[in-house]
Design a protein around this motif. Sequence first.
Motif, PDB file in Angstrom:
ATOM      1  N   VAL A 226       1.014  -1.262   0.014  1.00 40.42           N
ATOM      2  CA  VAL A 226       0.104   0.138  -0.067  1.00 40.42           C
ATOM      3  C   VAL A 226       0.846   1.248   0.000  1.00 40.42           C
ATOM      4  N   VAL A 227       0.447   2.174  -0.832  1.00 37.26           N
ATOM      5  CA  VAL A 227       1.144   3.529  -0.762  1.00 37.26           C
ATOM      6  C   VAL A 227       0.157   4.429  -0.340  1.00 37.26           C
ATOM      7  N   GLY A 228       0.045   5.008   0.910  1.00 43.87           N
ATOM      8  CA  GLY A 228      -0.822   6.091   1.332  1.00 43.87           C
ATOM      9  C   GLY A 228      -0.439   7.399   1.468  1.00 43.87           C
ATOM     10  N   VAL A 229      -1.263   8.402   0.744  1.00 45.44           N
ATOM     11  CA  VAL A 229      -0.996   9.803   0.638  1.00 45.44           C
ATOM     12  C   VAL A 229      -1.691  10.815   1.438  1.00 45.44           C
ATOM     13  N   THR A 230      -1.404  11.545   2.256  1.00 45.76           N
ATOM     14  CA  THR A 230      -2.141  12.869   2.638  1.00 45.76           C
ATOM     15  C   THR A 230      -1.467  14.095   2.624  1.00 45.76           C
ATOM     16  N   LEU A 231      -2.178  15.043   2.823  1.00 48.48           N
ATOM     17  CA  LEU A 231      -1.427  16.196   2.857  1.00 48.48           C
ATOM     18  C   LEU A 231      -1.261  16.918   4.487  1.00 48.48           C
ATOM     19  N   SER A 232      -1.526  15.932   5.239  1.00 50.20           N
ATOM     20  CA  SER A 232      -1.353  16.394   6.726  1.00 50.20           C
ATOM     21  C   SER A 232       0.032  15.916   7.170  1.00 50.20           C
ATOM     22  N   THR A 233       0.814  17.011   7.554  1.00 43.74           N
ATOM     23  CA  THR A 233       2.168  16.441   7.947  1.00 43.74           C
ATOM     24  C   THR A 233       2.158  15.563   9.326  1.00 43.74           C
ATOM     25  N   ASP A 245       5.213   0.373  14.227  1.00 42.03           N
ATOM     26  CA  ASP A 245       4.847  -0.417  15.438  1.00 42.03           C
ATOM     27  C   ASP A 245       4.310  -1.853  14.813  1.00 42.03           C
ATOM     28  N   ALA A 246       3.489  -1.720  13.583  1.00 36.58           N
ATOM     29  CA  ALA A 246       2.740  -2.837  13.224  1.00 36.58           C
ATOM     30  C   ALA A 246       3.813  -3.872  12.266  1.00 36.58           C
ATOM     31  N   GLY A 247       5.057  -3.686  12.284  1.00 36.39           N
ATOM     32  CA  GLY A 247       6.112  -4.335  11.443  1.00 36.39           C
ATOM     33  C   GLY A 247       5.825  -4.323  10.029  1.00 36.39           C
ATOM     34  N   LEU A 248       5.091  -3.434   9.442  1.00 37.18           N
ATOM     35  CA  LEU A 248       4.782  -3.317   8.211  1.00 37.18           C
ATOM     36  C   LEU A 248       5.334  -2.482   7.187  1.00 37.18           C
ATOM     37  N   THR A 249       6.534  -1.987   7.573  1.00 38.55           N
ATOM     38  CA  THR A 249       7.239  -0.929   6.765  1.00 38.55           C
ATOM     39  C   THR A 249       7.722  -1.494   5.254  1.00 38.55           C
ATOM     40  N   ASP A 250       7.807  -2.736   5.183  1.00 41.62           N
ATOM     41  CA  ASP A 250       8.127  -3.184   3.912  1.00 41.62           C
ATOM     42  C   ASP A 250       6.780  -3.495   2.916  1.00 41.62           C
ATOM     43  N   ARG A 251       5.791  -3.266   3.473  1.00 39.80           N
ATOM     44  CA  ARG A 251       4.411  -3.432   2.736  1.00 39.80           C
ATOM     45  C   ARG A 251       3.796  -2.039   2.828  1.00 39.80           C
ATOM     46  N   VAL A 252       3.985  -1.072   3.471  1.00 38.55           N
ATOM     47  CA  VAL A 252       3.212   0.238   3.565  1.00 38.55           C
ATOM     48  C   VAL A 252       4.078   1.435   3.660  1.00 38.55           C
ATOM     49  N   ASP A 253       3.774   2.264   2.492  1.00 39.90           N
ATOM     50  CA  ASP A 253       4.416   3.598   2.343  1.00 39.90           C
ATOM     51  C   ASP A 253       3.697   4.765   2.332  1.00 39.90           C
ATOM     52  N   ILE A 254       3.812   5.503   3.455  1.00 40.34           N
ATOM     53  CA  ILE A 254       3.051   6.709   3.710  1.00 40.34           C
ATOM     54  C   ILE A 254       3.793   8.103   3.280  1.00 40.34           C
ATOM     55  N   ARG A 255       3.031   8.913   2.535  1.00 35.50           N
ATOM     56  CA  ARG A 255       3.794  10.005   1.984  1.00 35.50           C
ATOM     57  C   ARG A 255       2.948  11.023   2.194  1.00 35.50           C
ATOM     58  N   VAL A 256       3.436  12.360   2.466  1.00 33.62           N
ATOM     59  CA  VAL A 256       2.940  13.701   2.274  1.00 33.62           C
ATOM     60  C   VAL A 256       2.838  13.936   0.804  1.00 33.62           C
ATOM     61  N   GLN A 257       1.745  13.892   0.156  1.00 30.30           N
ATOM     62  CA  GLN A 257       1.620  14.044  -1.346  1.00 30.30           C
ATOM     63  C   GLN A 257       0.267  14.519  -1.814  1.00 30.30           C
ATOM     64  N   ASP A 258       0.021  15.243  -2.674  1.00 28.03           N
ATOM     65  CA  ASP A 258      -0.936  15.691  -3.343  1.00 28.03           C
ATOM     66  C   ASP A 258      -1.463  14.520  -4.249  1.00 28.03           C
ATOM     67  N   TYR A 259      -2.751  14.005  -4.432  1.00 28.05           N
ATOM     68  CA  TYR A 259      -3.045  13.065  -5.154  1.00 28.05           C
ATOM     69  C   TYR A 259      -2.666  13.356  -6.779  1.00 28.05           C
ATOM     70  N   ARG A 260      -2.763  14.771  -7.071  1.00 26.36           N
ATOM     71  CA  ARG A 260      -2.392  15.177  -8.383  1.00 26.36           C
ATOM     72  C   ARG A 260      -0.804  15.063  -8.774  1.00 26.36           C
ATOM     73  N   ASP A 261       0.026  14.584  -7.957  1.00 25.19           N
ATOM     74  CA  ASP A 261       1.416  14.381  -8.159  1.00 25.19           C
ATOM     75  C   ASP A 261       1.822  13.138  -8.061  1.00 25.19           C
ATOM     76  N   ILE A 262       0.922  12.072  -7.778  1.00 22.03           N
ATOM     77  CA  ILE A 262       1.191  10.768  -7.808  1.00 22.03           C
ATOM     78  C   ILE A 262       1.632  10.145  -9.152  1.00 22.03           C
ATOM     79  N   GLU A 263       2.822   9.684  -9.254  1.00 21.68           N
ATOM     80  CA  GLU A 263       3.351   9.083 -10.387  1.00 21.68           C
ATOM     81  C   GLU A 263       3.837   7.598 -10.150  1.00 21.68           C
TER      82      GLU A 263
END
Length: 427
Positions: A226-233, A245-263
Amino acid sequence: MGTPTNAASRLAEALAIVLGTPEIPLRLQAWDGSESGPAGAPLIVFRSRRALRRILWSPGQLGLSRAYVSGEIDAPGDVFASFAALSSAGKFAEPGPFRRPTVREVGTLLGTAIRLGALGPNPSPPPEEAKVVRSGRRHSKKRDAAAISHHYDVGNDFYALVLGPSMVYSCAVWNDEDTALEAAQEAKLDLVCRKLGLEQGMRVLDVGCGWGSFAIHAARHYGADVVGVTLSTEQAALAGKRVADAGLTDRVDIRVQDYRDIEVGPFDAISSIGMSEHVGREQMPHYVSRLHSLLRPGGRLLNHAISWNAGPTDPDPDSFIPRYVFPDGEMLSLGDTLSALEAGGFEVLDVEALRRHYALTLRAWVQNLEERWTEVVATVGAGRARVWRLYMAASALGFESGLTGVNQVLVQRAGGAEPPLRRTGWI
């Protein structure tokens, strides 16, 4: 009890003019201790003349809201009963323009203010009022980031007190009214995963990922990447910690990013839970187009959004919600959302209305807020706590009355595997 000429009686006359009704189903208490109105009716307390002055300068929802946020008006009993009485008398819970008093009524209001010693300059808005409402081009990336920050960067500790351990800030799915909030939110997250048809190794985009709850659930229980994007820091910081904490850093990538900039597509599935209300009517075609381009052929998108059910309306920038809660937020009708998705090349697979579920969710959040009121005030201040109390209680009433709804719309990009014949895969 007061006499017919006491402050409370004068206030009742003024409030009736503002709400556009011959009488109001409330009991009012004025700063001098006088009371007016039906015995046993919900009580509204005017703690100072300043409250009346705010209403005179902004007669309607904004003036009443400013007085409440400032603590100059209070609803010391059942907040739902008090706000329901206000809503039944006027348009307090509606997003459209409030009724404007006539010239004659304005004269009457001024006379009341003079008699009660409330005449004076327009008080400054409470500091909790958004400063971004008219700053910059509407729905530009910069203005959207400021609007999101106003609402979501209030503080993670505050949201933890209100939302509970799930940290899910959207409508839960309830089996019945006795279901616990955490179980109802878990059920919603799992329902979205099933509707999207998630399987091991699928790439998923979570637009408006919040504090990472859906991303964590999809990765932990379905093996999705999963790639998760939010504008909230602040959201992103806590979401990243929760992922670690859930041990999922290899599966989940959280980003501060506008959906219009996802590539980083294509994705097998996209979830958009409580995010498209921030997009705006004019940007909706671009939103749909962008998500369509990020999906592989046959991929599914689930759009979970609040809808306005009472006919077409333009958001009133001088109403409570855009000033204090969701600057630039816009609720589309379900029909408008479906039209935009279909015009953007998606096939509609399923629509599920969850209006009653959101009313239950909001009441649970209000219960959390009130049970932890002292902690909430210590965390964000009394004004901010009152903003959320008013917003969530009034919103619950809006869902209960049918003014607003919330819908999960499941769509699919053409190509790839055919959808199932029946909905048995996610019911």
